[in-house]
Design a protein around this motif. Structure first.
Motif, PDB file in Angstrom:
ATOM      1  N   SER A  63      43.585  56.798  46.384  1.00 35.33           N
ATOM      2  CA  SER A  63      42.209  56.368  46.640  1.00 35.33           C
ATOM      3  C   SER A  63      41.327  56.595  45.418  1.00 35.33           C
ATOM      4  N   ASP A 115      38.742  53.788  46.211  1.00 37.01           N
ATOM      5  CA  ASP A 115      38.420  53.888  47.632  1.00 37.01           C
ATOM      6  C   ASP A 115      38.149  55.324  48.076  1.00 37.01           C
ATOM      7  N   ALA A 116      38.029  56.236  47.145  1.00 33.52           N
ATOM      8  CA  ALA A 116      37.901  57.645  47.505  1.00 33.52           C
ATOM      9  C   ALA A 116      36.551  57.914  48.164  1.00 33.52           C
TER      10      ALA A 116
END
Length: 376
Positions: A151, A156-157
């Motif tokens: 991520s 997308d973290a």
């Protein structure tokens, strides 16, 4: 392994030593990292006569790690965050195909996945790379969460890890900082020394340090030069298209069964043939030109990027905030065609355009794989 992993690590001795402390020696000894030492950073561009210093994807990844360790110290990252950032820097390119970007359009057509997808499989063990052969077991033994790591790599973290992603994905990022300077060095072009301090904290935000702005402005100009003078060399664009056509008809999903051994040697004869046919191997770039429209049926579309600094967007005393990075460090895109050089008058290049306002929107919407070119 051409050159061997040990000599490559020796060139990055301080970084490798710190990585062993952070991530453990077993991860560094992975065959996946060894493989990156056998994958060229600039691909077929290494065959151009102006190439004077070739690098591997492992060289580049360790270079990004070195910058990451520097920035980790600047930002006083916690030990856990520093380990996560170092792992993301090390593994962000782990799924590159042989010769990096050079044949990726062909591999994507043949196999249905770009190198980012293969990187996910290797890190998470969730695709055509079985879990047992992936890096998931080694990462978990190193007390790293493969899904969180991915991520961070892909952007997308969740908070608070999103800030680590920005260091790899924002307009000014560790990946490109190493990649552009490395490209200049590879072709003997005048490069630059990055400033000793790049980022700083302003409350909960990561900003560009005010003292780094003049050097980062020069870096953005260097990026423009490298795209114009190296990455968009016409003979290499033609070579990459020829190589991608050959690759698309030669390989299938069976390569994933032995992907840890799938390196530049697998494309050696194909790359040599494509380079000779395109004139890349002798630097025959004057044989081609860029035109603003298609001149002949076999002309190759290419999106050429230009990079420029908007100095109206100024840093505050605290630095340049993240929301302003893309406003100061901007880029435009041109849709052009690589065509054979003729005696006819050179066609004028179009102005900088975007997808939304392109006068030839239909051509933009039908760009084939590879037309965008690599993002270094």
């Amino acid at each position: 392994m051409r050159g061997g992993q040990a000599p490559i690590l020796a060139r990055h001795d301080a970084t490798a030593t710190r990585l062993k402390e952070l991530l453990g020696a077993p991860l560094l000894a992975s065959p996946w990292l060894a493989r990156l030492g056998r994958v060229s950073f600039l691909g077929t561009l290494d065959l151009h006569p102006d190439s004077v210093h070739a690098s591997s994807r492992l060289d580049h990844s360790l270079g990004v790690v070195g910058l990451g360790l520097q920035v980790g110290a600047e930002l006083s990252l916690s030990p856990a965050d520093l380990r996560l950032l170092a792992a993301a820097c090390l593994l962000h390119d782990i799924g590159h195909y042989p010769l990096s970007h050079a044949a990726e359009p062909g591999f994507q057509r043949a196999l249905g996945v770009a190198h980012h997808g293969v990187t996910e499989w290797i890190v998470r063990g969730n695709g055509s790379i079985p879990v047992a052969q992936s890096l998931r077991p080694a990462l978990e033994r190193a007390d790293l969460d493969p899904d969180l790591l991915w991520s961070v790599i892909v952007g997308d973290a969740p908070p608070p890890y999103a800030a680590l992603s920005a260091l790899l994905l924002a307009p000014i990022n560790l990946d490109t900082l190493d990649g552009i300077v490395r490209t200049a060095r590879s072709f003997g072009r005048r490069g630059m020394r990055l400033p000793p301090i790049l980022f700083r904290r302003a409350g909960d935000e990561i900003v560009l340090d005010p003292s780094a702005i003049p050097a980062l402005d020069r870096f953005w100009a260097l990026k423009d030069r490298m795209y114009g003078e190296v990455i968009n060399l016409p003979s290499n664009i033609v070579c990459e298209a020829e190589l991608s056509r050959a690759v698309a008809g030669r390989f299938d999903a069976a390569v994933f069964a032995g992907f840890a051994g799938f390196d530049d040697l697998a494309l050696g004869p194909l790359a040599d043939a494509a380079a000779r046919k395109a004139g890349l191997i002798v630097g025959d770039d004057d044989r081609f030109r860029f035109a603003g429209r298609r001149v002949a049926g076999d002309d190759l579309p290419r999106v050429r990027k230009r990079y420029f600094v908007d100095r109206r967007v100024e840093p505050t005393a605290a630095g340049l905030c993240g929301a302003d990075w893309s406003r100061r460090y901007r880029h435009g895109r041109q849709l052009v065609y690589v065509t054979q050089q003729h005696d006819a008058v050179q066609l004028p290049l179009p102005g900088l355009v975007s997808f939304a306002d392109a006068p030839n929107a239909e051509a933009w919407s039908q760009l084939p794989a590879g037309a965008e070119g690599p993002e270094i």
